[in-house]
Design a protein around this motif. Structure first.
Motif, mmCIF file in Angstrom:
data_model
loop_
_atom_site.group_PDB
_atom_site.id
_atom_site.type_symbol
_atom_site.label_atom_id
_atom_site.label_comp_id
_atom_site.label_asym_id
_atom_site.label_seq_id
_atom_site.Cartn_x
_atom_site.Cartn_y
_atom_site.Cartn_z
ATOM 1 N N ARG A 22 0.666 -1.606 0.018
ATOM 2 C CA ARG A 22 0.232 -0.008 -0.413
ATOM 3 C C ARG A 22 1.072 1.408 0.050
ATOM 4 O O ARG A 22 0.785 2.133 -0.959
ATOM 5 C CB ARG A 22 -1.056 -0.294 1.593
ATOM 6 C CG ARG A 22 -1.768 1.310 1.417
ATOM 7 C CD ARG A 22 -2.878 1.710 0.076
ATOM 8 N NE ARG A 22 -3.696 0.292 0.509
ATOM 9 C CZ ARG A 22 -4.711 0.038 -0.679
ATOM 10 N NH1 ARG A 22 -4.286 -0.441 -2.132
ATOM 11 N NH2 ARG A 22 -5.872 -1.477 -0.863
ATOM 12 N N LEU A 124 -5.347 1.720 -9.698
ATOM 13 C CA LEU A 124 -5.788 0.544 -8.433
ATOM 14 C C LEU A 124 -6.045 -0.027 -7.202
ATOM 15 O O LEU A 124 -6.422 0.831 -6.874
ATOM 16 C CB LEU A 124 -6.641 -0.859 -9.319
ATOM 17 C CG LEU A 124 -7.642 -0.759 -9.714
ATOM 18 C CD1 LEU A 124 -7.731 -2.501 -10.964
ATOM 19 C CD2 LEU A 124 -9.087 -0.350 -8.936
ATOM 20 N N ASP A 208 -6.960 -4.439 -3.534
ATOM 21 C CA ASP A 208 -7.788 -3.912 -3.579
ATOM 22 C C ASP A 208 -8.412 -5.117 -4.337
ATOM 23 O O ASP A 208 -9.810 -5.257 -5.254
ATOM 24 C CB ASP A 208 -7.188 -2.442 -4.824
ATOM 25 C CG ASP A 208 -7.053 -1.917 -3.652
ATOM 26 O OD1 ASP A 208 -8.101 -1.749 -2.927
ATOM 27 O OD2 ASP A 208 -5.908 -1.358 -3.613
ATOM 28 N N VAL A 209 -7.629 -6.093 -5.552
ATOM 29 C CA VAL A 209 -7.835 -6.993 -6.003
ATOM 30 C C VAL A 209 -7.087 -7.528 -6.906
ATOM 31 O O VAL A 209 -6.441 -8.268 -6.851
ATOM 32 C CB VAL A 209 -9.042 -5.656 -7.657
ATOM 33 C CG1 VAL A 209 -7.126 -6.167 -8.471
ATOM 34 C CG2 VAL A 209 -9.283 -7.411 -9.168
ATOM 35 N N ALA A 226 -12.489 -15.837 -1.708
ATOM 36 C CA ALA A 226 -11.556 -13.754 -2.050
ATOM 37 C C ALA A 226 -12.893 -12.761 -0.973
ATOM 38 O O ALA A 226 -13.352 -13.490 -1.730
ATOM 39 C CB ALA A 226 -11.635 -13.954 -3.302
ATOM 40 N N ARG A 227 -12.832 -12.302 -0.752
ATOM 41 C CA ARG A 227 -13.484 -11.643 0.065
ATOM 42 C C ARG A 227 -13.223 -10.018 -0.958
ATOM 43 O O ARG A 227 -13.523 -8.644 -0.401
ATOM 44 C CB ARG A 227 -12.928 -10.928 1.342
ATOM 45 C CG ARG A 227 -12.848 -11.879 2.367
ATOM 46 C CD ARG A 227 -15.007 -13.037 2.181
ATOM 47 N NE ARG A 227 -15.749 -11.932 3.052
ATOM 48 C CZ ARG A 227 -16.337 -11.020 3.696
ATOM 49 N NH1 ARG A 227 -16.116 -11.956 5.116
ATOM 50 N NH2 ARG A 227 -16.889 -9.832 4.254
ATOM 51 N N PRO A 229 -12.342 -8.511 -4.857
ATOM 52 C CA PRO A 229 -12.789 -8.268 -6.314
ATOM 53 C C PRO A 229 -12.289 -8.502 -6.892
ATOM 54 O O PRO A 229 -10.394 -8.834 -6.270
ATOM 55 C CB PRO A 229 -12.518 -7.487 -6.626
ATOM 56 C CG PRO A 229 -12.892 -6.346 -5.648
ATOM 57 C CD PRO A 229 -12.530 -6.891 -4.647
ATOM 58 N N PHE A 231 -10.530 -10.829 -10.789
ATOM 59 C CA PHE A 231 -10.594 -10.504 -12.620
ATOM 60 C C PHE A 231 -10.367 -11.792 -12.836
ATOM 61 O O PHE A 231 -9.189 -12.238 -12.886
ATOM 62 C CB PHE A 231 -9.584 -9.305 -13.184
ATOM 63 C CG PHE A 231 -10.457 -7.785 -12.334
ATOM 64 C CD1 PHE A 231 -11.660 -7.473 -12.034
ATOM 65 C CD2 PHE A 231 -8.824 -7.101 -12.227
ATOM 66 C CE1 PHE A 231 -11.807 -6.429 -11.738
ATOM 67 C CE2 PHE A 231 -9.405 -5.926 -12.755
ATOM 68 C CZ PHE A 231 -10.993 -4.958 -11.954
ATOM 69 N N MET A 400 -18.208 -6.637 -13.094
ATOM 70 C CA MET A 400 -17.926 -5.939 -12.212
ATOM 71 C C MET A 400 -16.262 -5.010 -12.898
ATOM 72 O O MET A 400 -15.630 -5.601 -12.702
ATOM 73 C CB MET A 400 -17.340 -6.087 -11.011
ATOM 74 C CG MET A 400 -19.085 -6.191 -10.016
ATOM 75 S SD MET A 400 -20.219 -5.319 -10.365
ATOM 76 C CE MET A 400 -19.425 -3.702 -8.954
ATOM 77 N N HIS A 401 -16.521 -4.141 -13.210
ATOM 78 C CA HIS A 401 -14.843 -3.228 -14.033
ATOM 79 C C HIS A 401 -14.428 -3.821 -14.991
ATOM 80 O O HIS A 401 -14.168 -3.074 -16.014
ATOM 81 C CB HIS A 401 -13.844 -3.777 -12.363
ATOM 82 C CG HIS A 401 -12.727 -2.273 -12.567
ATOM 83 N ND1 HIS A 401 -13.021 -1.345 -11.815
ATOM 84 C CD2 HIS A 401 -11.946 -2.604 -13.284
ATOM 85 C CE1 HIS A 401 -12.289 -0.418 -12.135
ATOM 86 N NE2 HIS A 401 -11.136 -0.959 -12.619
ATOM 87 N N ALA A 402 -13.960 -4.386 -15.018
ATOM 88 C CA ALA A 402 -13.131 -5.177 -15.869
ATOM 89 C C ALA A 402 -14.532 -6.561 -16.911
ATOM 90 O O ALA A 402 -14.579 -7.136 -15.865
ATOM 91 C CB ALA A 402 -11.530 -5.648 -15.504
ATOM 92 N N GLN A 410 -7.391 -1.673 -17.871
ATOM 93 C CA GLN A 410 -8.439 -2.488 -17.000
ATOM 94 C C GLN A 410 -8.135 -2.554 -14.946
ATOM 95 O O GLN A 410 -9.150 -2.533 -14.472
ATOM 96 C CB GLN A 410 -9.332 -3.025 -17.606
ATOM 97 C CG GLN A 410 -9.971 -3.761 -18.527
ATOM 98 C CD GLN A 410 -9.154 -2.935 -20.293
ATOM 99 O OE1 GLN A 410 -8.028 -3.447 -19.912
ATOM 100 N NE2 GLN A 410 -10.531 -1.766 -20.755
ATOM 101 N N SER A 413 -7.942 2.295 -11.975
ATOM 102 C CA SER A 413 -9.603 3.092 -11.257
ATOM 103 C C SER A 413 -9.816 4.455 -12.318
ATOM 104 O O SER A 413 -9.158 4.586 -13.154
ATOM 105 C CB SER A 413 -9.410 3.246 -9.951
ATOM 106 O OG SER A 413 -10.734 3.950 -9.513
#
Lengths: 426, 426
Positions: A22, A124, A208-209, A226-227, A229, A231, A400-402, A410, A413
């Protein structure tokens, strides 16, 4: 890092990795494109220079894979050569050539009160990549995430851990050359499944993903647990519908290419649906083209009437992604039945209609709920490179998103920048 | 429906609702814009016609809220009047006026091999809305989801269940007039928390996204427990940084409007950061404007030097969303400190810089990681309507899919349509 690891629990180790990612992501978010590109070029150079070390690491992995009795296909995916290492370096340079998506103005408009609003691409944040066997993913995924300004946490399979570590060391050298934080691309230094579990929980909000790259069981576990998102696509159960207005030559060429160009990719054809009105005129040539290449056909009764060698398709065949020289096939009475079949058995990945009737094509492309819906083109075009997106980190079938090929755009954000001259709201 | 309900467990009931929603969503996905608009106009007419029944239902709810000792603010949010019912009907007609996003070509390009690729908007699928106290959300959320071609499962608070049911009955009438499936807009007929729990689990894959509308504890529960994506913001801890190059008049007007136009909305200012170089010249007028409206100031030592009545800000104040006539304020030495403060205490919702220095504005808008970053404009513009998006279902602070105001476009996904003339992949 490795010394530190031994004194930590997996949970604490992964939490630490998340925090570092992060923090690095915050720095990357505003890193100029030329700095990221300098890192990528230096990575390519470092990979070439480290080829002997990478091959050494890979040799250890291959020995272990052989000792574990892995299949030939698995061994092939996990084995590196001079050529494959050069391909890894070249792929890093290809990513340099892509446009930096960060800062792109996606939309801009002005309000009656004079406010100027821009929708601008941003990274993202932190991306987790969980992959198996292919060591090149270490470089590909690390570089794509970096290009989009994201930090990345890479967790490769234990089978290629030494190859991955050696490649990762080259990526770190590239980051250092450009003055970017080494935590921008981290590799999970332990191989226990608990580390994957921590990633699936999201590293305390610092992931984040997640992008899983590997076999069905890996993707299934990630999607289920997974908790954060994900892809991904679980499978590519790809259909072609040969409509009653299909051109014969196009039908033969597209079906053959879609099934047989490469059978193991997610865009490969798995089920053929043929309109009853042109079965007599079109099927013999299509079956002939497939037979010549040794493709096994499993058909319903209508299809089996066209050849004594055609096996009977079972219910299971309609939901099987063969990834092999096998095709299931069915005669359907109309477009609606074809669309309904795809809705029931499809995987929302890629489907295609072959027709000269634009109205039928329009309906098919509107009503089939797949990421990619083609008209009169091979399903093997389902690929970020073929779409002109450059490299892709995978293909997503979620909504969702991608969706479709996940390229560098992709992996971003956006935010709204509002430019005023003192406006207040009435 | 209600008779059926009594014989079912909540789990079975919610599973059934999810299945019906998915089936309805498939039909809505290809419903033409004019059919959806016909339904919306009929809903508006039905709401006006049913005003007596809606008021009756609301009277029962209000009696129960009073008996439960709810606060005046809560009662106000839950109470309907003739005027508020007319506003609900008018809002439905406003959504008719929005452009149908489904089928919009977001991007189109051609490949060297002649393939034409289009990225086309599609509905997201099924949206769950979990809300509290405001019965108008029943109509607003139902209509926005419909406009974007999505089915919706509405779960309102038990306090307004009779109001919600009466409004929902009007929505169903509108769907029937247009020949759309009544399951396109469903209301959860039970009020136990287990129903919410089932929604958070995703109704067996039949719920694609959840939008919580309500207080912090509701949003927090949804964000923590949901196994499906959530469009939401936990809070709007909104900052303004008055830079050393700020214009005095703009600073006074924007700070006052941002804090006091309406204190209870998520775009209202909560923390003021003032550059030390202009504190002497700018702060007295800013504080004076706030004082005149009875706004309480909680400041650090630097701020408190400007007035004897200024309370001391505690650490907690920097992370408190007051939603009231209270403002925390701090003197900062430079732009970097302001950006770092927002990174530490902000909520990624909306932040603003007041400056005549374009370079400072550019840095602030690039580096502050919020959905909406303003320059020289009131933070109360953080609103879908003010952005020109028409109605919004909420504001999201996540980085996935939707960010900032969630309007009808943000309630869509997309697919790729590939148009060929027989191309096969080499």
């Amino acid at each position: 890092m490795l010394e530190r690891v031994e004194a930590m629990t997996t949970e604490a180790l992964m939490a630490d990795i998340g925090q570092r990612a992060r923090a690095a992501g915050r720095i990357l978010a505003t890193a100029p494109g030329e700095v990221k590109d300098r890192a990528l070029r230096a990575m390519a150079a470092a990979v070439r220079e480290a080829a002997p070390e990478i091959l050494d690491g890979n040799a250890r992995d291959v020995d272990a894979m052989k000792a574990n009795g892995q299949t030939a296909a698995f061994l092939d995916r996990g084995t590196l050569t001079e050529e494959r290492i050069e391909a890894i370096a070249a792929a890093l340079e290809d990513i340099v050539a892509l446009k930096d998506p960060v800062g792109d103005v996606i939309a801009a408009w002005e309000r009656p009160n004079g406010l100027k609003i821009e929708r601008v691409r941003t990274p993202l944040g932190v991306i987790g990549v969980i992959y198996e066997s292919r060591p090149n993913v270490t470089a590909d995924a690390g570089a794509l995430c970096l290009k989009a300004g994201n930090a990345v946490v890479l967790r490769g399979g234990s089978d290629t851990i030494h190859s991955n570590r050696a490649i990762h060391a080259s990526l770190q050298k590239g980051l250092a050359v450009a003055g970017l934080p080494e935590d921008a691309i981290q590799i999970v230094p332990v191989t226990d499944r608990a580390a994957v579990g921590e990633m699936l929980k999201g590293l305390n909000g610092n992931l984040d993903v997640i992008v899983p790259r590997g076999g069905r069981s890996l993707v299934e576990r990630v999607q289920t647990e997974a908790r954060v998102p994900v892809f991904a696509h679980l499978e590519g159960l790809v259909h072609i519908f040969v409509d009653k207005s299909a051109d014969l030559d196009k039908a033969v060429a597209i079906v053959k290419n879609s099934k047989l160009r490469r059978t193991g990719i997610c865009g490969a054809l798995e089920t053929l649906l043929v309109h009853k009105d042109i079965a007599g005129s079109h099927l013999p040539a299509i079956l002939d083209a497939l037979n010549q290449e040794g493709c096994e056909i499993r058909g319903d009764d209508g299809i089996r009437a066209f050849g004594p060698g055609i096996l009977e398709a079972t219910e299971e065949d309609w939901s099987t992604e063969y990834l092999d020289k096998i095709l299931s096939a069915m005669i359907v009475p109309d477009l609606d039945t074809a669309i309904a079949h795809i809705a029931k058995y499809g995987s929302n990945h890629t489907d295609c209609i072959i027709t000269e009737d634009q109205a039928a094509a329009d309906r098919f492309q509107a009503e089939v709920d797949s990421a990619i819906v083609l008209h009169n083109a091979s399903t093997q075009f389902a690929d970020g490179g073929e779409f002109g997106m450059g490299a892709e980190i995978g293909i997503a079938t979620g909504r969702m998103h991608a969706r479709g090929p996940v390229g560098v755009e992709q992996l971003t954000s956006f935010k709204y920048k509002v430019h005023g001259t003192g406006q207040t709201r009435p």
